[in-house]
Design a protein around this motif. Structure first.
Motif, PDB file in Angstrom:
ATOM      1  N   ALA A 318       2.786  22.898  63.982  1.00  0.00           N
ATOM      2  CA  ALA A 318       2.101  21.595  63.971  1.00  0.00           C
ATOM      3  C   ALA A 318       1.268  21.418  62.714  1.00  0.00           C
ATOM      4  CB  ALA A 318       1.219  21.466  65.214  1.00  0.00           C
ATOM      5  N   VAL A 319       0.545  22.458  62.317  1.00  0.00           N
ATOM      6  CA  VAL A 319      -0.316  22.352  61.136  1.00  0.00           C
ATOM      7  C   VAL A 319       0.525  22.300  59.862  1.00  0.00           C
ATOM      8  CG1 VAL A 319      -2.102  23.516  59.774  1.00  0.00           C
ATOM      9  CG2 VAL A 319      -2.276  23.430  62.270  1.00  0.00           C
ATOM     10  N   LEU A 320       1.615  23.040  59.824  1.00  0.00           N
ATOM     11  CA  LEU A 320       2.505  22.986  58.663  1.00  0.00           C
ATOM     12  C   LEU A 320       2.963  21.551  58.405  1.00  0.00           C
ATOM     13  CD1 LEU A 320       4.360  24.248  56.487  1.00  0.00           C
ATOM     14  CD2 LEU A 320       6.064  24.602  58.304  1.00  0.00           C
ATOM     15  N   VAL A 321       3.438  20.888  59.427  1.00  0.00           N
ATOM     16  CA  VAL A 321       3.935  19.521  59.258  1.00  0.00           C
ATOM     17  C   VAL A 321       2.790  18.566  58.943  1.00  0.00           C
ATOM     18  CG1 VAL A 321       5.036  17.587  60.455  1.00  0.00           C
ATOM     19  CG2 VAL A 321       6.019  19.875  60.605  1.00  0.00           C
ATOM     20  N   ARG A 322       1.627  18.809  59.521  1.00  0.00           N
ATOM     21  CA  ARG A 322       0.469  17.959  59.230  1.00  0.00           C
ATOM     22  C   ARG A 322       0.102  18.018  57.745  1.00  0.00           C
ATOM     23  NH1 ARG A 322      -4.566  19.680  62.501  1.00  0.00           N
ATOM     24  NH2 ARG A 322      -3.085  19.235  64.191  1.00  0.00           N
ATOM     25  N   MET A 323       0.087  19.217  57.183  1.00  0.00           N
ATOM     26  CA  MET A 323      -0.244  19.378  55.766  1.00  0.00           C
ATOM     27  C   MET A 323       0.835  18.750  54.878  1.00  0.00           C
ATOM     28  SD  MET A 323      -3.208  20.794  55.650  1.00  0.00           S
ATOM     29  CE  MET A 323      -3.571  19.859  57.147  1.00  0.00           C
ATOM     30  N   LEU A 324       2.093  18.899  55.272  1.00  0.00           N
ATOM     31  CA  LEU A 324       3.182  18.303  54.488  1.00  0.00           C
ATOM     32  C   LEU A 324       3.119  16.778  54.538  1.00  0.00           C
ATOM     33  CD1 LEU A 324       6.141  20.658  55.511  1.00  0.00           C
ATOM     34  CD2 LEU A 324       4.922  20.630  53.320  1.00  0.00           C
ATOM     35  N   GLU A 325       2.819  16.244  55.718  1.00  0.00           N
ATOM     36  CA  GLU A 325       2.710  14.781  55.844  1.00  0.00           C
ATOM     37  C   GLU A 325       1.565  14.239  54.996  1.00  0.00           C
ATOM     38  OE1 GLU A 325       4.393  13.411  60.172  1.00  0.00           O
ATOM     39  OE2 GLU A 325       2.451  14.435  60.154  1.00  0.00           O
ATOM     40  N   ARG A 326       0.419  14.910  55.047  1.00  0.00           N
ATOM     41  CA  ARG A 326      -0.735  14.442  54.280  1.00  0.00           C
ATOM     42  C   ARG A 326      -0.471  14.468  52.784  1.00  0.00           C
ATOM     43  NH1 ARG A 326      -5.782  17.459  57.445  1.00  0.00           N
ATOM     44  NH2 ARG A 326      -5.662  16.200  59.369  1.00  0.00           N
ATOM     45  N   GLY A 327       0.382  15.373  52.342  1.00  0.00           N
ATOM     46  CA  GLY A 327       0.716  15.457  50.926  1.00  0.00           C
ATOM     47  C   GLY A 327       1.884  14.591  50.513  1.00  0.00           C
ATOM     48  N   GLY A 328       2.418  13.797  51.444  1.00  0.00           N
ATOM     49  CA  GLY A 328       3.524  12.906  51.111  1.00  0.00           C
ATOM     50  C   GLY A 328       4.869  13.592  50.981  1.00  0.00           C
ATOM     51  N   PHE A 329       4.992  14.802  51.511  1.00  0.00           N
ATOM     52  CA  PHE A 329       6.232  15.560  51.360  1.00  0.00           C
ATOM     53  C   PHE A 329       7.435  14.836  51.941  1.00  0.00           C
ATOM     54  CE2 PHE A 329       9.272  18.549  53.298  1.00  0.00           C
ATOM     55  CZ  PHE A 329       9.671  19.271  52.186  1.00  0.00           C
ATOM     56  N   PHE A 330       7.258  14.186  53.085  1.00  0.00           N
ATOM     57  CA  PHE A 330       8.392  13.588  53.768  1.00  0.00           C
ATOM     58  C   PHE A 330       8.761  12.206  53.232  1.00  0.00           C
ATOM     59  CE2 PHE A 330       6.451  16.494  56.878  1.00  0.00           C
ATOM     60  CZ  PHE A 330       7.520  17.353  57.062  1.00  0.00           C
ATOM     61  N   ALA A 331       7.958  11.689  52.299  1.00  0.00           N
ATOM     62  CA  ALA A 331       8.303  10.412  51.678  1.00  0.00           C
ATOM     63  C   ALA A 331       9.516  10.614  50.774  1.00  0.00           C
ATOM     64  CB  ALA A 331       7.119   9.884  50.872  1.00  0.00           C
ATOM     65  N   ASP A 332      10.234   9.563  50.484  1.00  0.00           N
ATOM     66  CA  ASP A 332      11.372   9.653  49.568  1.00  0.00           C
ATOM     67  C   ASP A 332      10.854   9.967  48.179  1.00  0.00           C
ATOM     68  OD1 ASP A 332      13.147   9.096  51.550  1.00  0.00           O
ATOM     69  OD2 ASP A 332      13.145   6.947  51.194  1.00  0.00           O
ATOM     70  N   ALA A 333      10.990  11.198  47.784  1.00  0.00           N
ATOM     71  CA  ALA A 333      10.458  11.638  46.493  1.00  0.00           C
ATOM     72  C   ALA A 333      11.555  12.323  45.700  1.00  0.00           C
ATOM     73  CB  ALA A 333       9.286  12.588  46.699  1.00  0.00           C
ATOM     74  N   ALA A 334      11.670  11.941  44.449  1.00  0.00           N
ATOM     75  CA  ALA A 334      12.719  12.520  43.606  1.00  0.00           C
ATOM     76  C   ALA A 334      12.365  13.908  43.117  1.00  0.00           C
ATOM     77  CB  ALA A 334      12.986  11.606  42.413  1.00  0.00           C
ATOM     78  N   ALA A 335      11.069  14.221  43.117  1.00  0.00           N
ATOM     79  CA  ALA A 335      10.667  15.531  42.608  1.00  0.00           C
ATOM     80  C   ALA A 335       9.340  15.923  43.228  1.00  0.00           C
ATOM     81  CB  ALA A 335      10.523  15.496  41.080  1.00  0.00           C
ATOM     82  N   ASP A 336       9.052  17.220  43.211  1.00  0.00           N
ATOM     83  CA  ASP A 336       7.772  17.693  43.721  1.00  0.00           C
ATOM     84  C   ASP A 336       6.634  17.018  42.960  1.00  0.00           C
ATOM     85  OD1 ASP A 336       8.754  21.139  44.324  1.00  0.00           O
ATOM     86  OD2 ASP A 336       8.943  19.335  45.538  1.00  0.00           O
ATOM     87  N   GLY A 337       5.608  16.653  43.719  1.00  0.00           N
ATOM     88  CA  GLY A 337       4.437  16.056  43.094  1.00  0.00           C
ATOM     89  C   GLY A 337       4.555  14.564  42.878  1.00  0.00           C
ATOM     90  N   ALA A 338       5.688  13.970  43.279  1.00  0.00           N
ATOM     91  CA  ALA A 338       5.855  12.540  43.060  1.00  0.00           C
ATOM     92  C   ALA A 338       4.855  11.721  43.869  1.00  0.00           C
ATOM     93  CB  ALA A 338       7.279  12.114  43.420  1.00  0.00           C
ATOM     94  N   ALA A 339       4.381  12.312  44.985  1.00  0.00           N
ATOM     95  CA  ALA A 339       3.423  11.589  45.810  1.00  0.00           C
ATOM     96  C   ALA A 339       2.006  11.691  45.264  1.00  0.00           C
ATOM     97  CB  ALA A 339       3.462  12.128  47.241  1.00  0.00           C
ATOM     98  N   GLY A 340       1.810  12.452  44.201  1.00  0.00           N
ATOM     99  CA  GLY A 340       0.480  12.569  43.620  1.00  0.00           C
ATOM    100  C   GLY A 340       0.224  13.963  43.094  1.00  0.00           C
ATOM    101  N   PRO A 341      -0.757  14.139  42.215  1.00  0.00           N
ATOM    102  CA  PRO A 341      -1.064  15.450  41.652  1.00  0.00           C
ATOM    103  C   PRO A 341      -1.428  16.444  42.753  1.00  0.00           C
ATOM    104  CG  PRO A 341      -2.230  13.693  40.486  1.00  0.00           C
ATOM    105  CD  PRO A 341      -1.623  13.081  41.705  1.00  0.00           C
ATOM    106  N   GLY A 342      -0.979  17.668  42.568  1.00  0.00           N
ATOM    107  CA  GLY A 342      -1.299  18.719  43.534  1.00  0.00           C
ATOM    108  C   GLY A 342      -0.516  18.656  44.817  1.00  0.00           C
ATOM    109  N   ASN A 343       0.492  17.800  44.896  1.00  0.00           N
ATOM    110  CA  ASN A 343       1.268  17.659  46.119  1.00  0.00           C
ATOM    111  C   ASN A 343       2.650  18.275  46.022  1.00  0.00           C
ATOM    112  OD1 ASN A 343      -0.668  16.387  47.699  1.00  0.00           O
ATOM    113  ND2 ASN A 343      -0.173  14.376  46.873  1.00  0.00           N
TER     114      ASN A 343
END
Length: 405
Positions: A318-343
């Motif tokens: 549960a916490v793993l997915v929570r941290m990934l969601e908060r960092g925008g991991f599950f958004a359509d992103a072409a590359a790591d960090g696309a959702a923002g610095p440090g993500n």
């Protein structure tokens, strides 16, 4: 682009991680080395901290169909049979923490998680798929499987148990070590037990160098019994299903009070598990590094004396997915960090590790401490018994644990 999560291990922790990630919108590929999904027959206690998570995953109705809901947790002396303390469960603990306290057959929990995954979709469940190794790059991670197969994804969850191969490659810190405690486990149909041995509650019997825990599972139709004694077994410690010797256990517990002794005599067969653990976690590095996150027993194998082994694996997911969601991991992103610095993935997994390792370490340490308290003899045992009678429910309740994460 859909994010892809690779998961090694198809036990309760692996299925929990797969379900949580799939519900969040990831593509999931799970690899289980066995030829079929299965779980050993043993009971699990689910505290409110865990039940809240399972409810959040939409499993309330599925749980209600298979669990037992004990009305209280009672602690008794294994030698005299006297009651030492009681923690009210049922409606009281549900009111206090926002969810009930359940007991469940391990196979039932595994089956309902698997069924939810199959209904969810977007998950590739690969059986007879042994993980050989992994290789990380700046952009992805590759999982080397047997027969020269390779799977690639954005991150890897190592949920492959206490003897985790993923952990060995990541940390190279050896294997869990035997504790000198043996767990005899059994399931008995309550209908086949004499009336005075049937139970709707959790009971812990405490005695010198031993304790026994019993509670209902399978809608209350079966009684789960676990007897812990001191000793060693020969053979491969990574396999818990040693052939249990009922006569040997009866001999070891022959001096206990009549109600407990009668229960032990009523159990026809046992499975024997030599308990092996690691020391409590010492840093976040033991929970995740780079694109690899460890989960459940792969990260923090623990003694069952706080009844939270499966619970901590589910909390991890549960916490793993929570941290990934908060960092925008599950958004359509072409590359790591696309959702923002440090993500980027390593940063997000580090946040997961920071959130989890100290709580897991606390549970590991408390379980070890409970073993000393449960098995106390002479003066320490007398002090334990007096403290339980004086402090009562306040000593057995654990708000820091049951409030959840």
């Amino acid at each position: 682009m859909m994010r892809k999560v690779l998961i090694a291990g198809g036990g309760i922790g692996g299925l929990s991680a797969a379900l949580a990630c799939a519900r969040a919108g990831a593509e999931v590929a799970l690899f289980e080395r066995s030829a079929e999904f299965s779980e050993f027959g043993a009971g699990i206690q689910l505290g409110p901290n865990v039940v809240k998570i399972l409810y959040g995953w939409g499993l309330q109705q599925a749980l209600h169909a298979v669990v037992a809901c004990p009305d209280r947790l009672q602690v008794r002396s294994a030698m005299t049979g006297s009651e030492l303390g009681v923690l009210r469960l049922g409606e009281e603990i549900a009111r206090r923490y926002g969810a009930p306290y359940y007991t469940i057959h391990r196979a039932d929990l595994h089956a309902l998680l698997l069924a939810a995954l199959q209904q969810q979709g977007g998950v590739a469940l690969n059986l007879a798929s042994s993980v050989v190794s992994f290789e990380q790059t700046d952009t992805d991670i590759a999982l080397q499987l047997a027969h020269d197969e390779v799977a690639r994804g954005d991150l890897l969850v190592g949920a492959d148990g206490g003897w985790s191969g993923i952990r060995q490659q990541l940390l190279a810190d050896g294997t869990p070590q035997p504790t000198g405690h043996l767990a005899y486990r059994a399931l008995v149909s309550q209908a086949r037990l004499p009336e005075h041995l049937r139970s709707t509650q959790v009971t812990a019997w405490l005695g010198p160098k031993m304790h026994v825990v019993q509670y209902p599972v399978c809608r209350g139709e079966w009684l789960n019994v676990v007897a812990i004694v001191h000793g060693q077994v020969q053979g491969d410690m990574s396999h818990w299903d040693h052939s249990g010797n009922a006569t040997e256990l009866q001999k070891r517990l022959s001096a206990t009070c009549k109600p407990l002794h009668d229960l032990i005599l009523a159990v026809p067969a046992w499975r024997l598990w030599a308990l092996s653990i690691r020391p409590p976690m010492r840093s976040a590095q033991e929970q995740a590094q780079g694109r690899v996150a460890l989960l459940g027993d792969a990260a923090h194998p623990m003694l069952p004396y706080l009844a939270q082994g499966a619970g901590m694996a589910i909390e991890d997911a549960a916490v793993l997915v929570r941290m990934l969601e908060r960092g925008g991991f599950f958004a359509d992103a072409a590359a790591d960090g696309a959702a923002g610095p440090g993500n980027g993935v390593p940063s997000l997994l580090q946040r997961y590790a920071v959130q989890r390792w100290q709580r897991n370490a606390r549970v590991q340490a408390r379980a070890i401490r409970n073993g000393t308290i449960f098995h106390a003899g002479a003066l320490l045992g007398l002090g334990r018994n007096v403290a339980m009678k004086v402090l009562g429910e306040g000593l057995l309740d654990m708000p820091w644990l049951y409030r959840g994460v």
